[in-house]
Motif scaffolding. Structure first.
Motif, PDB file in Angstrom:
ATOM      1  N   GLY A   1       2.662   1.893  -3.210  1.00  0.00           N
ATOM      2  CA  GLY A   1       1.700   2.333  -4.212  1.00  0.00           C
ATOM      3  C   GLY A   1       1.294   3.777  -4.018  1.00  0.00           C
ATOM      4  O   GLY A   1       1.174   4.551  -4.978  1.00  0.00           O
ATOM      5  N   ARG A   2       1.077   4.168  -2.769  1.00  0.00           N
ATOM      6  CA  ARG A   2       0.700   5.554  -2.472  1.00  0.00           C
ATOM      7  C   ARG A   2       1.806   6.530  -2.890  1.00  0.00           C
ATOM      8  O   ARG A   2       1.520   7.637  -3.376  1.00  0.00           O
ATOM      9  N   ASN A   3       3.048   6.129  -2.729  1.00  0.00           N
ATOM     10  CA  ASN A   3       4.154   6.997  -3.149  1.00  0.00           C
ATOM     11  C   ASN A   3       4.115   7.255  -4.655  1.00  0.00           C
ATOM     12  O   ASN A   3       4.398   8.372  -5.114  1.00  0.00           O
ATOM     13  N   PHE A   4       3.771   6.229  -5.406  1.00  0.00           N
ATOM     14  CA  PHE A   4       3.662   6.423  -6.857  1.00  0.00           C
ATOM     15  C   PHE A   4       2.446   7.277  -7.202  1.00  0.00           C
ATOM     16  O   PHE A   4       2.478   8.069  -8.153  1.00  0.00           O
TER      17      PHE A   4
ATOM     18  N   SER B   1      -6.048   6.056   2.426  1.00  0.00           N
ATOM     19  CA  SER B   1      -5.420   6.737   3.558  1.00  0.00           C
ATOM     20  C   SER B   1      -6.046   6.306   4.871  1.00  0.00           C
ATOM     21  O   SER B   1      -7.264   6.210   4.991  1.00  0.00           O
ATOM     22  N   LYS B   2      -5.191   6.052   5.855  1.00  0.00           N
ATOM     23  CA  LYS B   2      -5.675   5.695   7.189  1.00  0.00           C
ATOM     24  C   LYS B   2      -5.761   6.921   8.091  1.00  0.00           C
ATOM     25  O   LYS B   2      -6.344   6.881   9.158  1.00  0.00           O
TER      26      LYS B   2
ATOM     27  N   ILE C   1       0.818  -1.208   0.000  1.00  0.00           N
ATOM     28  CA  ILE C   1       0.000   0.000   0.000  1.00  0.00           C
ATOM     29  C   ILE C   1       0.854   1.262   0.000  1.00  0.00           C
ATOM     30  O   ILE C   1       0.640   2.174  -0.806  1.00  0.00           O
ATOM     31  N   GLU C   2       1.819   1.345   0.896  1.00  0.00           N
ATOM     32  CA  GLU C   2       2.593   2.575   1.009  1.00  0.00           C
ATOM     33  C   GLU C   2       3.427   2.846  -0.235  1.00  0.00           C
ATOM     34  O   GLU C   2       3.550   3.990  -0.679  1.00  0.00           O
TER      35      GLU C   2
END
Length: 566
Positions: A203-206, A228-229, A200-201
Motif C-alpha cells: 500500500g505504501r508503494n502505491f 511509517s515505522k 502495508i508495504e
C-alpha cells in the motif's frame, strides 16, 4: 390556461437551439449556452428540452439546487423523454434523494442499456439505500457492456470494500490500472484497500506513486506518514509545505495539521502536538452544526423507552439463539472496539460484516436511505412486535447482503444506543461493551478527523458532555438488560492480559477458545476505521497512559469525566 400548441417548425427550432446549447456546454461555454436558452424562451417559454439544458448548466456550475428545480420541471413536462429522465435521476443522487432516483432508474436502464453513467447512477442509488448485491449486479452488467468505464470500477470496488470483500476491490483496481496506469484516484484507492487488508508495504508503494504524480496529495502524504515505522522526513517536509501554503480551514490545511501533530507526538514534542490538533479541531468544528440539546434529549428518550420491564429475562423468545445470533460490539469511538473485533473475527466461527450499519438499515427498511436520527426516531416509535421484525430483517441482511453463513461480528459507531433494540429484536444476540479510560479515548478521538459522523469530537467540552450521556446510558443498560445480553470488558484489560479476557468474552458468546484470536495483527478481514494502521500491530500496551502527557490541556474534558478516570 393551456400552453400554446407548438408548430413542427418551432419544435425543430427549439430542439436545434437545445442541441447547440449542449454543444457549448461541452466546451464549458456556460454563458453562450445560457444565451441560447434565452433565445429559445422567446419562441416558447420553458420547453422541456430547454429546461433540461438549463439544469445541465446549473449542474456544471455546481448549483445543484437550481439544477434540481429545472430538471424536475423538465422531467414532469416530458415523462417519455428518457434522456431528460436520466439527467433528473442523476441530479436526484447529487442532491441526496436516492429513493426518488430509484423510482426512475429501472426504466432509464432499460431504455439506455449501453450508457455507463446510467448503470453507475442506478447502482449508486441502490447502494445508498442498502441494496448492495443489486448494486453489484447492476455494475457488473454495466462493465460487461462498457469494460473501460473507470468510475464503475471504482464504485464496484467501494461497495465490495464496504462489505468487507476487499480482495474483490483489489482485483478491480488492478483492472482499472491497466486501463489508466497514471490515474491518481485509482492508485490511491488501491493503496487504501491494500493497507486495509494488512499489506502495508504494498500500500505504501502505491501511496508513493500517488505522491510522485501529485506531491501535494495530502491524504496520500498523511497516510504515508502515519504508516511509517521509521523516519519519514521527506514526507513530513511535503506535509509541512502543504500546511504552510494552504488556506487555514481548508481540508488541505486541517489534514496537514492533524498529521504534523501525530508526528510531533512521535518525537516527544507533546505541546506542539496538542497545539496542532487543537488548531485542526477548531477549524473543523466551524464547518459543522452540532445541537447538543437534541442529542441529550435522544439519549434520555432511549433510556425512558427501554425500562427493564420491556425485556424478556431469558433468551427463549423471538429469534433463535442458535449459532446464527450475532455478536454486537458497542462503545465510544477509539475505545478499542476495532481491536476487539479483529480478535473475535479470527475465531473460526465468527465473521466481520465490514463497516456497514446493519441495524440502522434494517430499521428504515429496504430501498430506503438511512438519514441522520431517523432510525433512532423509528426505534422509539416501535413496539416489541415491530422491533422483532427488525431483528428478522437484520438476519436477512446478514445472510443475503453480507453473505454471513455463521455468526457475525457487528461493530459501528453509536451502537450502544441500540442495545435495547438488540435485546428485544434478537434475544439470542450478545453485546460486548468495551470501555476505555475516557481521557485516553477522547484524546485519541481529538487526534482524528471523523468528518461529520462525530461532530462533537472537535471540542473537548462537547466531547466530555457526550461521554457523560454515553456513560449514563451504559449504566442504564447494566441495570435494565437481562444478564445474558451484555458483557463488559475494557481496552486496558484486553491489551494487558489478552488471553484470559478473550476467553471470558468467547465463553459469554457460547464459543470455545481459539488461539488464533490472539493474532489480531495478522491479515484477516478489512479495517476501514481510524485504527487502520494500529490494529495491524501485535497487541500492545503503549497507548494506555499516553493521555498523561496532556493532563493540563485536557482539563476542560476532565471536569466531565473525572469520576470515570482510572
Amino acid at each position: 390556461m393551456k400552453a400554446a400548441k407548438l408548430s413542427n417548425n418551432k419544435r425543430r427550432q427549439l430542439v436545434s437551439l437545445a442541441d447547440q446549447a449542449k454543444s457549448r456546454l461541452q466546451g464549458k461555454h456556460y454563458a453562450a449556452a445560457d444565451q441560447l436558452c434565452n433565445q429559445a424562451d422567446k419562441i416558447y417559454k420553458d420547453h422541456p428540452e430547454i429546461m433540461n439544458v438549463r439544469g445541465l448548466i446549473s449542474l456544471l456550475k455546481g448549483d445543484n439546487t437550481s439544477a434540481l428545480k429545472w430538471l424536475s420541471s423538465a422531467a414532469e413536462a416530458a415523462p417519455k423523454q428518457i434522456e431528460i429522465q436520466a439527467n433528473y435521476a442523476g441530479c436526484l443522487i447529487l442532491c441526496g434523494q436516492e429513493e426518488q432516483a430509484l423510482e426512475i432508474y429501472p426504466k432509464v436502464v432499460q431504455e439506455l442499456p449501453r450508457q455507463g453513467e446510467v448503470h453507475l447512477g442506478y447502482a449508486t442509488a441502490l447502494a445508498a439505500a442498502g441494496e448492495y448485491r443489486l448494486a453489484i449486479k447492476v455494475l457488473e452488467h454495466g462493465l460487461s457492456i462498457n469494460p473501460k468505464h473507470l468510475r464503475m470500477y471504482k464504485k464496484l470496488a467501494d461497495i465490495y470494500n464496504d462489505l468487507g470483500e476487499t480482495e474483490n476491490s483489489i482485483d478491480l483496481m488492478e483492472k482499472a490500472r491497466q486501463l489508466s496506469p497514471d490515474n491518481i484516484d485509482i492508485l490511491f484507492d488501491t493503496a487504501i484497500y491494500l493497507i486495509g487488508q494488512g499489506n502495508i508495504e504494498s500500500g505504501r508503494n502505491f501511496l508513493k506513486q500517488v505522491i510522485e504524480r501529485n506531491p501535494q496529495h495530502i491524504n496520500a502524504l498523511s497516510l504515508l506518514a502515519n504508516s511509517s515505522k521509521e523516519g519519514n522526513d521527506a514526507t513530513l517536509a511535503l506535509i509541512r509545505q502543504v500546511y504552510d501554503q494552504s488556506e487555514a480551514g481548508s481540508q488541505l490545511h486541517v489534514t496537514a495539521a492533524y498529521t504534523l501533530g501525530n508526528a510531533a507526538e512521535s518525537h516527544g514534542d507533546y505541546e506542539q502536538a496538542f497545539g496542532l490538533w487543537q488548531e485542526a479541531n477548531a477549524q473543523r468544528r466551524k464547518t459543522f452544526t452540532y445541537e447538543a440539546s437534541s442529542v441529550k434529549s435522544m439519549h434520555d428518550a432511549i433510556i425512558a423507552a427501554f425500562p427493564a420491564s420491556r425485556f424478556t429475562p431469558t433468551p427463549d423468545a423471538g429469534i433463535s439463539t442458535s449459532g446464527t445470533s450475532p455478536v454486537f460490539i458497542v462503545g465510544t469511538p477509539r475505545s478499542g472496539s476495532t481491536l476487539l473485533e479483529r480478535a473475535l473475527i479470527h475465531h473460526h466461527d465468527l465473521s466481520s460484516i465490514g463497516e456497514i450499519d446493519v441495524i440502522e438499515q434494517a430499521i428504515v427498511g429496504r430501498k430506503r436511505k438511512v438519514r441522520d436520527q431517523q432510525p433512532l426516531e423509528m426505534m422509539l416509535s416501535s413496539d416489541n412486535t415491530l422491533l422483532r421484525e427488525v431483528g428478522f430483517e437484520i438476519q436477512r441482511r446478514l445472510q443475503e447482503e453480507h453473505r454471513i453463513a455463521g455468526r457475525a461480528v457487528c461493530k459501528a459507531l453509536n451502537y450502544y444506543m441500540y442495545a435495547g433494540l438488540i435485546a428485544v429484536a434478537m434475544p439470542g444476540a450478545r453485546i460486548i461493551h468495551i470501555k476505555r479510560n475516557p481521557l485516553a479515548a477522547c484524546l485519541s478521538m481529538f487526534k482524528e478527523d471523523f468528518g461529520s459522523s462525530q461532530p462533537y469530537s472537535y471540542d473537548l467540552e462537547e466531547m466530555g458532555q457526550r461521554y457523560q450521556w454515553y456513560d449514563a446510558m451504559i449504566q442504564h443498560w447494566r441495570q435494565a438488560l437481562p444478564e445474558h445480553v451484555m458483557l463488559e470488558t475494557s481496552y486496558e484489560s484486553l491489551v494487558s492480559d489478552p488471553e484470559p479476557e478473550l476467553r471470558r468474552i468467547l465463553a459469554f458468546c457460547n464459543l470455545e477458545w481459539d488461539p488464533a484470536c490472539l493474532a489480531t495483527h495478522e491479515a484477516k478481514g478489512t479495517v476501514a476505521t481510524a485504527s487502520l494502521i494500529q490494529v495491524r500491530q501485535p497487541i500492545h500496551k503503549k497507548s494506555i497512559a499516553r493521555w498523561k502527557h496532556y493532563e493540563e490541556q485536557l482539563a476542560p474534558l476532565m471536569k466531565f469525566v473525572k469520576d470515570q478516570v482510572t
